[in-house]
Design a protein around this motif. Structure first.
Motif, PDB file in Angstrom:
ATOM      1  N   ARG A   7       0.848  -1.176   0.000  1.00 10.57           N
ATOM      2  CA  ARG A   7       0.000   0.000   0.000  1.00 10.57           C
ATOM      3  C   ARG A   7       0.887   1.231   0.000  1.00 10.57           C
ATOM      4  NH1 ARG A   7      -2.598   2.018   5.367  1.00 10.57           N
ATOM      5  NH2 ARG A   7      -3.961   3.599   4.531  1.00 10.57           N
ATOM      6  N   PRO A  36       0.873  -1.075   8.880  1.00  7.49           N
ATOM      7  CA  PRO A  36       0.540  -2.383   8.327  1.00  7.49           C
ATOM      8  C   PRO A  36      -0.382  -2.219   7.134  1.00  7.49           C
ATOM      9  CG  PRO A  36      -0.732  -1.973  10.303  1.00  7.49           C
ATOM     10  CD  PRO A  36       0.202  -0.815  10.159  1.00  7.49           C
ATOM     11  N   ALA A  37      -0.430  -3.221   6.306  1.00  5.13           N
ATOM     12  CA  ALA A  37      -1.281  -3.128   5.123  1.00  5.13           C
ATOM     13  C   ALA A  37      -2.739  -3.050   5.534  1.00  5.13           C
ATOM     14  CB  ALA A  37      -1.060  -4.330   4.227  1.00  5.13           C
ATOM     15  N   LEU A  38      -3.469  -2.418   4.706  1.00 10.92           N
ATOM     16  CA  LEU A  38      -4.887  -2.254   4.986  1.00 10.92           C
ATOM     17  C   LEU A  38      -5.624  -3.568   4.770  1.00 10.92           C
ATOM     18  CD1 LEU A  38      -6.281   0.440   5.595  1.00 10.92           C
ATOM     19  CD2 LEU A  38      -7.134   0.344   3.287  1.00 10.92           C
ATOM     20  N   PRO A  39      -6.586  -3.855   5.603  1.00  8.51           N
ATOM     21  CA  PRO A  39      -7.305  -5.112   5.379  1.00  8.51           C
ATOM     22  C   PRO A  39      -8.026  -5.147   4.051  1.00  8.51           C
ATOM     23  CG  PRO A  39      -8.154  -3.915   7.286  1.00  8.51           C
ATOM     24  CD  PRO A  39      -6.954  -3.189   6.835  1.00  8.51           C
ATOM     25  N   TRP A  57      -6.491  -0.230  11.733  1.00  9.76           N
ATOM     26  CA  TRP A  57      -6.488  -1.278  10.705  1.00  9.76           C
ATOM     27  C   TRP A  57      -5.273  -2.167  10.810  1.00  9.76           C
ATOM     28  CZ3 TRP A  57     -11.147  -0.555  10.037  1.00  9.76           C
ATOM     29  CH2 TRP A  57     -11.688   0.689   9.788  1.00  9.76           C
ATOM     30  N   GLY A  58      -5.425  -3.242  11.542  1.00 10.85           N
ATOM     31  CA  GLY A  58      -4.329  -4.194  11.649  1.00 10.85           C
ATOM     32  C   GLY A  58      -4.600  -5.371  10.749  1.00 10.85           C
ATOM     33  N   GLN A  69     -10.354  -6.569  10.044  1.00 11.94           N
ATOM     34  CA  GLN A  69     -10.811  -6.688   8.651  1.00 11.94           C
ATOM     35  C   GLN A  69     -12.323  -6.643   8.576  1.00 11.94           C
ATOM     36  OE1 GLN A  69      -9.494  -8.213   5.519  1.00 11.94           O
ATOM     37  NE2 GLN A  69      -7.419  -8.824   6.066  1.00 11.94           N
ATOM     38  N   PHE A 119     -13.502  -3.268   9.065  1.00 13.16           N
ATOM     39  CA  PHE A 119     -13.218  -2.495   7.863  1.00 13.16           C
ATOM     40  C   PHE A 119     -14.311  -2.685   6.820  1.00 13.16           C
ATOM     41  CE2 PHE A 119     -11.541  -2.122   3.618  1.00 13.16           C
ATOM     42  CZ  PHE A 119     -10.881  -0.920   3.664  1.00 13.16           C
ATOM     43  N   ARG A 124      -4.766   5.910  -3.081  1.00 12.08           N
ATOM     44  CA  ARG A 124      -3.445   5.564  -2.574  1.00 12.08           C
ATOM     45  C   ARG A 124      -3.531   4.389  -1.615  1.00 12.08           C
ATOM     46  NH1 ARG A 124      -1.038  10.258   0.271  1.00 12.08           N
ATOM     47  NH2 ARG A 124      -2.746  11.482  -0.577  1.00 12.08           N
TER      48      ARG A 124
END
Lengths: 538, 478
Positions: free
Chosen positions: A508, A517-520, B260-261, B267, B270, B397
């Protein structure tokens, strides 16, 4: 002289005029008209400097102006090359004519009308001179608002429908293009670590073909609606018929060119692989447009919608020539863009002159007009023949170049493309015959007065240009050669500085990507605009 | 560094509210307008103090109030909203016979509640702020006591609002039971680590989210919005559409900033928010298409805008979120100001038909209103465009391209109904059967608001440099 910020002056002088008009009293109509005319003439005069100081030997952008604006790649960056030069000149040339043609045509709310006309000029010129994608988009969208008012307030009976359709259809395409611009921006950042909306930087970036395809579709949709290419043309007849004369003139002469310009400046050089892939589709749509537009023009009862459909047909030829991707084709297309601007603009002016006298545009209401208006008949004849493409007039040069270009790629395409000329001769000559010749069937025609001095003043420059461009095209072609050759080399060569690898880089991208951390919601694939851009396939 | 003085911006507002309440008793009815000026003075004082304490991170009461730059920025935003609403109300509430001193006191109290929400890292304290805000809001909605619509609005708001608050409290109980803390950073750690009893925590978080979704009017918790917005006095509607929404988002911003982990639970949250955002954008805009009352159109449009702002939350981009809130403040308060200009004693003109032809009749009001609508629709070069631009580019992005595509198409729908108002204003003649709308040209406070908002919309749309710098400064310290 050239160290002045010429492009900024040309772009924002009309805006200054509009602001000035706000503070003038709305009762003094002639003062308002005079000030608007003065501003547009000054703008045109200054834009002529561009032509004389333009260096034809380089393809690099000239009269460049760059200053920081919002950061993160968004800068105020203007510049023109041999492609945009003429479109800027065409715009500034037509605006005084548009003001003159509205002199008596618009009686109500003349102040607001002129303000919107001047705002429109700023928007259009801005589109042609922007070298920053963000700035380009700002002008591209902002220019819709004045056009929306011009059609909606001063238009014909179905104006509200026409104007909303125009705005919504155009926005549909441009919003998807905006998403594509974002994606492009992110990819550029990934490849180089630099935020940039600068179109010249983006030329250096070669995306992988799969991504290119989506982005190209999004860009192409926006431009194809604007041109308009065949299945997206439906807003055009409505908008043209309902718009006031000056609105139609600018719509046909300049606004449509924003679409073809978009293809030349953005869609083709940015996504060369996608162009290859979608070429058959685009060529097919252009050919359909040519024939469909011509056939529709044949059966129109209204002169104005006849001219509108002729635009669809002519723009089809221009697009076909662009997609020929050779020097003749693209130069022909640019030349034909100018020709179409002049001749269709002139035809709309002529229709406006007729309408001001008869308050109808139906062909059957006329007949024998040439007896009452001999001067008018002469002007009409020249403009009509220019649109048909008679040798000696501008249309011929452009069409021949376009057809040469197309023929070199595929003779078959050229055979179909020639129908645009044949059909144009048919519908225009037939219309001319029914309107101008024959017995006078309508008593009202007998009361028509010939063109007055103001009307002659604004048509003469156009007719002069028609002859000039038809007899000595080198004046114009000379300055676009280098840019066109450079553009073609750019499209054909796949050597870019940054070659983007997209498949193995799911990370990302944010300013703080390392810490986060990467977004879910992030999938393993690179982002793609979802199927919306795919309407072109249908 | 800690200084008790830094607590003053909040105290000023509360003291202002109490002072207005006390003065209300002694003032004669004709002089009630002074209360407005006094409230404005307190707001200005609070704003000045915010600037004074910029760049310090102060905490109070065992860190249950925390004044960082972001909180101060929100304070400023709230004070600005409050100030504009008071300017709008000065004449309006006198005309509508709702000129009670309590009006200003309630407004200031609501602001103090919002400030507590924006400055606390503890959900329980946030809840306190939320309740102060809500209770004041219920009363404000019903201020036009003789008007049945206003009473209906207040009652509806109260019933549904308390219901939502109940959800929120229950959710807090679950969260505390599961994670042993209501401090936001602890909750985030709890969700990101391998903790026990995550189901309980999730239920708690879901309930808390419902509470907040109600406050910021996300679909499907938006049902109260149009009725309350329509019934409430128009300046209060303007306030509702920007104030509580900004406060709610200030909380969501803090909760979801680092939320947001990689764990399955985050998730899930999210995707729930993703769905809410899509629903909000689409439903808000689609329903707005069918409205004929401009107040209701603006109500639904404010729902849709909450959807766009939620996109910024999902993208985890604070700068664009705060920028959007600021832009939205100017354009929406401006639009409502134009609506208020059309209000006459005891009667509101807010049907689309009422707008026929007023664009040319009243060029200044019509022109500024059009600018606000164009900005709400997201055309450049206005604040609305740049706000959407930043939110959507942040989302791209972050890899949320499908969400952005849905977002831009939803905003395409919105273009239609915003432009329709302009169609009525400029492209239709007033129908002879309807009584003509007379616009009050002698309300300097209202014109001040109109021009200030116009200035804001253009400044944020063309040269937002300084404001963006300030916002980036504020969020960079988080």
């Amino acid at each position: 002289m050239t160290h002045w910020p010429l492009l900024s002056i040309i772009t924002f002088l009309p805006l200054a005029g509009a602001i000035l008009l706000i503070f003038l009293p709305s009762e003094k109509k002639n003062m308002l008209r005079g000030s608007a005319l003065f501003m547009t003439v000054i703008t045109f005069a200054i834009s002529l400097l561009l032509y004389f100081h333009f260096d034809a030997t380089t393809a690099a952008p000239q009269f460049e102006e760059k200053s920081a604006w919002l950061g993160y790649g968004i800068s105020y960056h203007l510049g023109i090359d041999g492609i945009s030069l003429y479109l800027v000149l065409l715009t500034t040339f037509l605006l005084p004519i548009a003001v003159l043609s509205s002199w008596t045509y618009i009686e109500k709310r003349i102040k607001e009308y002129l303000i919107f006309l001047l705002l429109l000029e700023t928007g259009i010129i801005g589109v042609f001179v922007s070298l920053n994608l963000f700035l380009f988009y700002v002008f591209w969208e902002a220019m819709l608002i004045p056009m929306y008012f011009l059609i909606g307030v001063w238009g014909g009976p179905r104006r509200i429908y026409a104007t909303l359709k125009f705005v919504l259809m155009t926005m549909f395409g441009s919003l998807l293009m905006l998403v594509a611009i974002f994606v492009l921006y992110v990819y550029y950042y990934r490849a180089t670590g630099i935020y940039s909306f600068n179109i010249l930087d983006h030329y250096q970036l070669l995306l992988n073909p799969g991504v290119q395809a989506w982005l190209f579709l999004a860009f192409a949709l926006a431009f194809a609606i604007k041109v308009p290419m065949f299945p997206f043309h439906t807003w055009l007849p409505d908008a043209h018929v309902e718009a006031p004369t000056a609105g139609s003139v600018l719509l046909a002469a300049v606004l449509l060119k924003m679409g073809t310009y978009g293809f030349l400046r953005f869609a083709l050089p940015l996504f060369p692989d996608a162009v290859d892939r979608f070429l058959p589709l685009l060529v097919g749509l252009s050919l359909i447009g040519i024939i469909y537009g011509g056939l529709m023009a044949l059966i129109q009862k209204d002169v104005k919608s006849l001219v509108a459909y002729s635009s669809v047909s002519h723009m089809g030829l221009i697009m076909l020539a662009v997609f020929a991707l050779n020097v003749e084709g693209i130069e022909g297309a640019i030349y034909q863009m100018l020709n179409h601007g002049l001749s269709t603009g002139a035809l709309f002016l002529i229709v406006g002159i007729l309408y001001e006298r008869a308050h109808t545009r139906l062909i059957k209401d006329f007949g024998g007009v040439s007896r009452q208006m001999p001067v008018f008949a002469a002007f009409f004849l020249v403009c009509m023949l220019s649109s048909v493409g008679l040798p000696g007039l501008n249309g011929f040069v452009g069409e021949v170049l376009c057809l040469f270009g197309v023929f070199r790629v595929s003779p078959l395409q050229a055979v179909f493309a020639v129908t645009t000329v044949i059909l144009a001769a048919a519908y225009l000559l037939w219309m001319y015959q029914r309107v101008m010749h024959g017995p006078i069937t309508n008593e009202k025609v007998k009361t028509f007065k010939d063109m007055n001095r103001r009307e002659i003043i604004y048509l003469v420059p156009i007719v002069v240009m028609m002859f000039w461009m038809g007899i000595y095209p080198q004046t114009f072609l000379r300055k676009m050669d280098t840019s066109v050759v450079h553009l073609l080399n750019h499209i054909k060569s796949r050597e870019r500085v940054f070659v983007q690898k997209t498949a193995d880089e799911p990370a990302r991208i944010t300013d703080r990507a390392e810490e986060k951390p990467a977004l879910p919601g992030e999938s393993a694939n690179p982002p793609k605009p979802e199927a919306k851009g795919g309407n072109l396939d249908e | 560094m800690n200084s008790p003085a830094a607590f003053l911006p909040l105290v000023t507002i509360v003291v202002g509210a109490l002072a207005v309440l006390l003065l209300e008793v002694t003032l004669k009815k004709e002089n009630k307008n002074y209360l407005g000026y006094i409230s404005l003075a307190f707001l200005a004082g609070s704003g000045g103090l915010c600037v004074r304490f910029w760049n310090g991170a102060y905490s109070f009461f065992n860190q249950s109030l925390y004044l960082d730059n972001l909180a101060l920025l929100f304070f400023l935003l709230f004070s600005l909203a409050g100030g504009l609403v008071i300017l709008l109300s000065l004449k309006y509430i006198a005309d509508q016979e709702a000129n009670h001193g309590e009006f200003y006191a309630l407004l200031l109290l609501a602001l103090s509640g919002m400030m507590v929400m924006a400055s606390s890292p503890d959900l329980l304290v946030i809840f306190l702020g939320l309740e102060v805000l809500s209770v004041s809001s219920y009363a404000l909605a019903g201020l036009r006591r003789k008007d049945t619509k206003s009473s209906e609005a207040a009652l509806k708001y109260f019933l549904l609002g308390s219901f939502a608050s109940a959800f929120l409290v229950l959710g807090l109980a679950f969260l505390y039971g599961a994670g042993r803390s209501l401090v936001i950073s602890n909750i985030i750690d709890y969700f990101q680590a391998d903790s026990a009893q995550k189901e309980l925590g999730l239920i708690g978080l879901a309930l808390v989210l419902i509470g907040f979704a109600f406050k910021i009017a996300l679909v499907p918790f938006h049902m109260w919005t149009p009725d309350v917005y329509e019934g409430a006095p128009t300046p209060i509607t303007a306030f509702f559409s920007v104030g509580p929404k900004a406060a709610g988002f200030s909380v969501l911003l803090r909760i979801f900033l680092d939320f947001w982990g990689a764990s399955a639970e985050t998730q899930l949250v999210f995707w729930v928010l993703w769905t809410l955002s899509v629903l909000t954008m689409i439903v808000g805009n689609l329903v707005a298409l069918r409205q004929t009352n401009v107040k209701r159109i603006l109500a639904y449009s404010s729902i849709a805008h909450a959807g766009y702002i939620l996109v910024a939350v999902l993208a985890g981009d604070q700068t664009s979120l705060v920028f959007y809130l600021a832009a939205y403040l100017f354009m929406n308060v401006g639009a409502f100001a134009a609506l208020i200009a059309m209000t006459r004693k005891g009667r509101e003109y807010a049907e689309l038909e009422d707008f026929s032809g007023i664009g040319f009749q009243y060029p200044w009001i019509g022109g500024t209103f059009s600018v606000f609508l164009i900005s709400l629709a997201g055309f450049p070069p206005t604040a609305g465009f740049l706000a959407k631009f930043y939110v959507f580019s942040a989302a791209v992005r972050a890899g949320l391209v499908p969400l952005v595509v849905i977002g831009v198409l939803a905003s395409l729908i919105s273009v239609f109904y915003y432009l329709r108002i302009i169609v009525y204003m400029y492209m239709r003649e007033p129908s002879p059967e309807r009584e003509a709308v007379l616009i009050d040209q002698e309300n300097p406070a209202l014109f001040l608001v109109l021009f200030f908002c116009l200035y804001g919309v253009l400044q944020l749309g063309i040269f937002p440099g300084n404001i963006l710098t300030i916002i980036r400064m504020a969020v960079s310290l988080l």
